[in-house]
Scaffold this active site. Structure first.
Site, PDB file in Angstrom:
ATOM      1  CB  CYS A  74      -0.925   0.169   0.501  1.00 36.91           C
ATOM      2  SG  CYS A  74      -1.413   1.299   1.408  1.00 36.91           S
ATOM      3  CG  HIS A 479     -26.218  26.001   0.567  1.00 36.75           C
ATOM      4  ND1 HIS A 479     -27.530  24.427  -0.680  1.00 36.75           N
ATOM      5  CD2 HIS A 479     -26.671  26.577  -0.014  1.00 36.75           C
ATOM      6  CE1 HIS A 479     -26.912  25.479  -1.783  1.00 36.75           C
ATOM      7  NE2 HIS A 479     -27.318  27.093  -1.430  1.00 36.75           N
TER       8      HIS A 479
END
Length: 500
Positions: A74, A479
């Site tokens: 990895c 948002h």
């Protein structure tokens, strides 16, 4: 019976809580010449995380790694270097093809491949050396060499200088990882015919690249070299890409990648590859039969998957025999047929994912300290393809639910209806929820969008705690953010999405 979000809490109270009463301060440094509580063979994500956890829980632990660098495949030749190249190649692609529409004029943008590779290497060395620091911090013994099991309580280490040392231990954890699966008739030389390892270190950008396999690794590395200028085509044995993902998502994913100049030859197989003076000649045949065809390329990338690495571990010395797939069989507590020997990660069942190995490593060590304490919920292990857009999923696919005859509902929300995605100019893809009809429990979540690999964590947490789509739908999301698409897809399960 199902207790929803309370089932997780109950498991923690009954099983896990006693483990954390052991103070990390009890850990001390122990020489590997002393008898150990635990010897770990393999210093990849599963092995090194298990070693650190063992040190935190006060065990005398030694980790053996033959590579000479911690982090396994990895960190050294897999997840980390590939993500470095995916990041830099994406920025190059943006500068060449997308900056102008945003009013940024970048003329004559070129790449310095040598510098790109140096930046990749810097990322790798920084992280691998960081793991060594964590070993010292947590009093973990570290031997650079190849480990072989002699007896249920003895491991022989052939050090990098050739000398041998025998370590006595109460427990052994096998975390030896995996290796590239070979293709019959194709001899990898890591120069022209390369595995994922060689594809991370090419000396120049090939004009033409053929990739065997349109799975996660192939799609990521193919995307890298395509962005840098190569003509990339995939030869895939099946009739779809990204096996394991949801069929609907995979179909849309393929269309998007084709718009990015990637080419696919489905239901086909490579039967031979021969290196030539100018590159490689590849013979390709239809899976269902038909005339073979020959294609030439500068580089052939072999990405048909990986297989468990169990060679030279000394399994035969203790009577452990891998199954037909080459995996080591373990029980639900990661114990092999020998009680003192456990195994985790790519050498056992399940997806070959670094984060899956990490979870198993922690659970296995917890079970050594407090039997039955550690566990892994395999239904809450996410998968990610780090292309652009990214593909991420957790839980069941629609095909799986249909096969299991589960009554379910679907909620979908397109990224083109998400305000942040529109302002970013990343409107490809959608988010999809699969929920049980009667209880609304989340069974699977699938995302195809920019940053899907980051966004999927919320859904993983939801599945881990038995959440419903309503739980996600009633959770306030900032948002404007792309994560609002997750909330809207959850709302869509009940037909109540606001912005689509």
């Amino acid at each position: 019976f199902w207790l929803g979000p309370f089932s997780k809490m109950l498991r923690q109270i009954v099983a896990r809580r006693p483990v954390y009463h052991i103070s990390p301060n009890f850990a001390r440094f122990y020489s590997a010449t002393e008898q150990q509580d635990l010897v770990i063979i393999g210093g990849g994500p599963g092995g090194y995380v298990a070693a650190i956890k063992a040190g935190q829980l006060g065990l005398k632990v030694t980790c053996i790694e033959k590579r000479g660098f911690l982090g396994g495949t990895c960190l050294n030749v897999g997840c980390i270097p590939s993500k470095a190249l995916l990041n830099t190649s994406h920025k190059y692609e943006e500068a060449r093809h997308h900056f102008a529409k945003m009013g940024i004029i970048a003329k004559d943008v070129t790449i310095d491949l040598d510098q790109m590779m140096k930046q990749k290497a810097s990322s790798v060395t920084g992280l691998t050396s960081g793991v060594e620091y964590l070993f010292k911090k947590n009093k973990v013994g570290y031997l650079k060499g190849e480990g072989m099991i002699l007896k249920p309580d003895q491991v022989q280490v052939t050090l990098l200088d050739g000398t041998k040392q025998v370590v006595h231990t109460k427990n052994i954890l096998i975390a030896s990882g995996s290796e590239v699966t070979p293709v019959p008739g194709v001899q990898v030389d890591e120069e022209v015919i390369v595995s994922s390892t060689g594809a991370l270190s090419l000396k120049s950008v090939p004009k033409k690249m053929i990739v065997i396999g349109a799975g996660v690794i192939g799609l990521e590395l193919g995307s890298v070299w395509s962005r840098l200028g190569a003509d990339v085509s995939f030869v895939e044995f099946t009739d779809r890409i990204a096996i394991g993902s949801d069929t609907e998502i995979a179909s849309e994913f393929k269309k998007i990648l084709e718009k990015q100049r990637l080419k696919f030859q489905m239901k086909s197989k490579v039967t031979s590859a021969k290196r030539t003076d100018t590159g490689v000649e590849v013979t390709i045949e239809p899976v269902d039969g038909g005339a073979p065809q020959k294609q030439t390329a500068d580089v052939l990338l072999v990405c048909v998957g990986r297989r468990s690495y169990t060679g030279n571990l000394g399994l035969e010395n203790v009577g452990i025999t891998p199954n037909k797939r080459g995996q080591i069989e373990v029980d639900e507590h990661f114990v092999t047929s020998v009680k003192s020997i456990r195994a985790i990660g790519d050498v056992i069942r399940g997806p070959m994912l670094a984060h899956k190995a990490e979870e198993e490593g922690i659970a296995a060590v917890e079970n050594i300290v407090n039997p039955l304490a550690g566990h892994v919920n395999y239904g809450a292990i996410p998968s990610v393809v780090y292309t652009h857009p990214e593909l991420a999923w957790v839980g069941a696919t629609e095909d799986e639910l249909k096969q299991q005859k589960v009554d379910y509902k679907v909620g979908k929300f397109p990224m083109k209806a998400n305000s942040r995605a529109r302002t970013n100019g990343d409107t490809d893809g959608f988010v999809k929820f699969l929920c049980e009809s009667k209880t609304d429990r989340i069974l699977g979540v699938h995302m195809l969008c920019a940053s899907a690999g980051e966004m999927i964590a919320e859904s993983v947490l939801g599945i881990e705690y038995g959440a419903s789509s309503e739980d996600i739908a009633r959770t306030c999301h900032a948002h404007p953010t792309v994560t609002e698409a997750v909330k809207e897809a959850a709302m869509a399960v009940q037909g109540s999405a606001i912005h689509f």
